[in-house]
Design a protein around this motif. Structure first.
Motif, mmCIF file in Angstrom:
data_model
loop_
_atom_site.group_PDB
_atom_site.id
_atom_site.type_symbol
_atom_site.label_atom_id
_atom_site.label_comp_id
_atom_site.label_asym_id
_atom_site.label_seq_id
_atom_site.Cartn_x
_atom_site.Cartn_y
_atom_site.Cartn_z
ATOM 1 N N UNK A 1 -33.202 52.762 123.986
ATOM 2 C CA UNK A 1 -34.169 51.972 124.739
ATOM 3 C C UNK A 1 -33.497 51.393 125.982
ATOM 4 N N UNK A 2 -34.062 51.694 127.159
ATOM 5 C CA UNK A 2 -33.527 51.176 128.407
ATOM 6 C C UNK A 2 -34.103 49.792 128.674
ATOM 7 N N UNK A 3 -33.284 48.927 129.262
ATOM 8 C CA UNK A 3 -33.741 47.576 129.568
ATOM 9 C C UNK A 3 -34.524 47.577 130.868
ATOM 10 N N UNK A 4 -35.634 46.847 130.873
ATOM 11 C CA UNK A 4 -36.426 46.643 132.088
ATOM 12 C C UNK A 4 -36.318 45.182 132.509
ATOM 13 N N UNK A 5 -36.231 44.943 133.818
ATOM 14 C CA UNK A 5 -36.195 43.581 134.332
ATOM 15 C C UNK A 5 -37.016 43.517 135.612
ATOM 16 N N UNK A 6 -37.655 42.372 135.828
ATOM 17 C CA UNK A 6 -38.359 42.208 137.092
ATOM 18 C C UNK A 6 -37.368 41.873 138.201
ATOM 19 N N UNK A 7 -37.855 41.852 139.445
ATOM 20 C CA UNK A 7 -36.993 41.677 140.619
ATOM 21 C C UNK A 7 -36.193 40.379 140.551
ATOM 22 N N UNK A 8 -36.826 39.313 140.107
ATOM 23 C CA UNK A 8 -36.172 38.005 140.101
ATOM 24 C C UNK A 8 -35.293 37.778 138.888
ATOM 25 N N UNK A 9 -35.342 38.679 137.907
ATOM 26 C CA UNK A 9 -34.542 38.513 136.708
ATOM 27 C C UNK A 9 -35.060 37.444 135.764
ATOM 28 N N UNK A 10 -36.322 37.023 135.933
ATOM 29 C CA UNK A 10 -36.898 36.004 135.059
ATOM 30 C C UNK A 10 -37.443 36.598 133.763
ATOM 31 N N UNK A 11 -37.660 37.915 133.742
ATOM 32 C CA UNK A 11 -38.211 38.575 132.553
ATOM 33 C C UNK A 11 -37.447 39.871 132.318
ATOM 34 N N UNK A 12 -37.005 40.083 131.091
ATOM 35 C CA UNK A 12 -36.387 41.349 130.702
ATOM 36 C C UNK A 12 -36.986 41.801 129.375
ATOM 37 N N UNK A 13 -36.994 43.091 129.163
ATOM 38 C CA UNK A 13 -37.495 43.618 127.896
ATOM 39 C C UNK A 13 -36.885 44.993 127.646
ATOM 40 N N UNK A 14 -37.029 45.458 126.426
ATOM 41 C CA UNK A 14 -36.545 46.789 126.042
ATOM 42 C C UNK A 14 -37.694 47.594 125.443
ATOM 43 N N UNK A 15 -38.539 48.186 126.301
ATOM 44 C CA UNK A 15 -39.644 48.990 125.780
ATOM 45 C C UNK A 15 -39.131 50.189 124.993
ATOM 46 N N UNK B 1 -39.009 41.133 155.256
ATOM 47 C CA UNK B 1 -38.080 41.451 154.171
ATOM 48 C C UNK B 1 -37.588 40.182 153.488
ATOM 49 N N UNK B 2 -37.427 40.254 152.166
ATOM 50 C CA UNK B 2 -36.870 39.137 151.398
ATOM 51 C C UNK B 2 -35.782 39.698 150.483
ATOM 52 N N UNK B 3 -34.552 39.616 150.913
ATOM 53 C CA UNK B 3 -33.455 40.171 150.127
ATOM 54 C C UNK B 3 -32.808 39.136 149.214
ATOM 55 N N UNK B 4 -32.927 37.864 149.561
ATOM 56 C CA UNK B 4 -32.292 36.809 148.769
ATOM 57 C C UNK B 4 -33.146 36.558 147.528
ATOM 58 N N UNK B 5 -32.546 36.670 146.355
ATOM 59 C CA UNK B 5 -33.310 36.536 145.108
ATOM 60 C C UNK B 5 -33.536 35.060 144.800
#
Length: 432
Positions: A1-15, A296-300
């Motif tokens: 299972x690969x880990x998924x994360x949103x851009x900001x790193x506030x949510x991660x999961x392993x579908x 553009x918004x590069x700073x997380x």
């Protein structure tokens, strides 16, 4: 299972599974089989939401191959677009056809389906959010069937499916009411906090698209006024060197470095904000709308944005200034303020009222909780509605009282997805 994360790193999961859908029949079969096997399915775009609205649990669906313009009705300006089309790709594609979206948000990394489904908006009291520009939606339901919602097919459902939070099915295509391509004359200028708030109505009503950024711990703001221009000969974009200096170096690389440095010594943030705010200079340019709306918004960072009645904006900002003046928390990121017209979409943050949007941010390397919770507490009694893709602590009980059509939406969800194939923890929380 690969880990998924949103851009900001506030949510991660392993579908359990990731599926790149090939075409519409493939997606329909996937949804039908998932419903029968009791698996939850979630389509994921760019992952630019700060909440868990797109968090996949069992099956992560990639829509990258369902991308691009499907058809154009030249007589009406209506364009069918595949759901996986990124906004930064859609802008030039429409431009090439002599068209444009009426309004856009300030980031263009999202897919079109993700942007409309989370309530993404721009600014301009005469304009709705992106979902308000839709005239048609196609989505795959849990049983694999295709639901079409247009002016002639199930039109009564458009106010619900145009902004659906991904809770009713997987959006596969959207019909957008476009307008002829146009230029925006952008004027960005420094001003004082009280000057802007004292004349806010005049600025908002007198400008097509007005917004401003306030630098905490200072009395300085940066105003952005964009005026629509139809005469193509007036195009005068920023020189390439100025664009790179302002948007790439100053707004991203240098700003990111400053935030990283001040994380170790937050006490210097107010002083740095004073210097940064007073270094702002006026600039003017005129360019195609999609190039001006987004940057553009590069700073997380972490972000929370609340929609409140337009008239309440000045008082809330003054209360926030008072709280920040106590130095309980120091904040480097500007506070962003925008405005939008009312609309009739069931779960729109601007449903039934002209709205002001106040967005607060905190650098990814710093704890955001005390700042965000203080901000939310200032909004008690205002019927504040959170941007569905940005951080908040509200659940179904609080949200029900703030959305007149909340129960109708939940009833439609019960009908279209009784097995909750398209749900996840976040949707369970905000919809019940």
């Amino acid at each position: 299972m690969a880990e998924w994360s949103n851009w900001a790193g506030t949510v991660t999961s392993r579908p359990r599974e990731t599926v790149m859908v090939r075409d519409l029949p493939h997606l329909q079969l996937l949804c039908e089989e998932s419903m029968r096997s009791g698996r939850r399915v979630k389509a994921v775009g760019a992952g630019h939401s700060f909440t868990g609205i797109a968090e996949p649990t069992d099956v992560l669906v990639r829509m990258d191959r369902l991308s691009g313009v499907r058809s154009v009705d030249e007589a009406t300006g209506r364009v069918w677009v595949h759901a996986g089309t990124p906004l930064h790709v859609l802008g030039p594609e429409l431009q090439r056809r002599g068209l444009a979206m009426t309004n856009l948000g300030d980031i263009d990394r999202q897919t079109i389906a993700g942007a409309v489904s989370t309530g993404t908006h721009g600014t301009g009291v005469g304009f709705t959010g992106l979902a308000g520009q839709l005239t048609g939606v196609e989505l795959v339901q849990a049983d694999g069937s295709l639901l079409r919602v247009t002016e002639t097919e199930n039109p009564e459902l458009l106010p619900a499916v145009a902004l659906s939070l991904g809770a009713l099915g997987i959006v596969t295509a959207l019909e957008i009411q476009c307008v002829p391509k146009f230029l925006l004359r952008a004027v960005e200028a420094p001003a004082s906090f009280d000057e802007v708030l004292d004349g806010l109505d005049e600025r908002v009503d007198g400008t097509d698209h007005f917004e401003f950024y306030w630098f905490p711990h200072t009395d300085r703001v940066l105003t952005k006024s964009n005026t629509r221009v139809s005469d193509e000969s007036r195009r005068a974009p920023l020189p390439a060197w100025r664009s790179r200096l302002d948007d790439d170096l100053l707004s991203n690389k240098l700003f990111g470095a400053l935030n990283k440095a001040t994380t170790r010594a937050p006490r210097v943030i107010p002083a740095i904000n004073q210097v940064s705010a007073r270094a702002l200079s006026r600039r003017e340019f005129t360019d195609w709308s999609y190039r001006v709306f987004a940057s553009e918004r590069d700073v997380v960072f972490r972000e929370s944005e609340m929609a409140i009645p337009r008239e309440a904006v000045p008082d809330v900002l003054r209360e926030l200034r008072t709280w920040l003046s106590r130095r309980v928390e120091v904040v480097a990121f500007p506070v962003e303020v925008r405005f939008a017209a009312s609309d009739d979409l069931w779960l729109s943050t601007a449903h039934g009222r002209e709205s002001g949007y106040i967005a607060i941010h905190q650098y990814v390397g710093r704890d955001h909780r005390r700042y965000f919770e203080a901000f939310w507490s200032l909004l008690d009694g205002l019927g504040a509605r959170p941007h569905w893709g940005k951080m908040h602590d509200l659940g179904a009980d609080e949200l029900r009282s703030r959305y007149p059509k909340f129960d109708e939406f939940v009833a439609l969800r019960d009908r279209l997805d009784p097995e909750r194939v398209f749900s996840n923890t976040y949707l369970d929380r905000v919809l019940g």
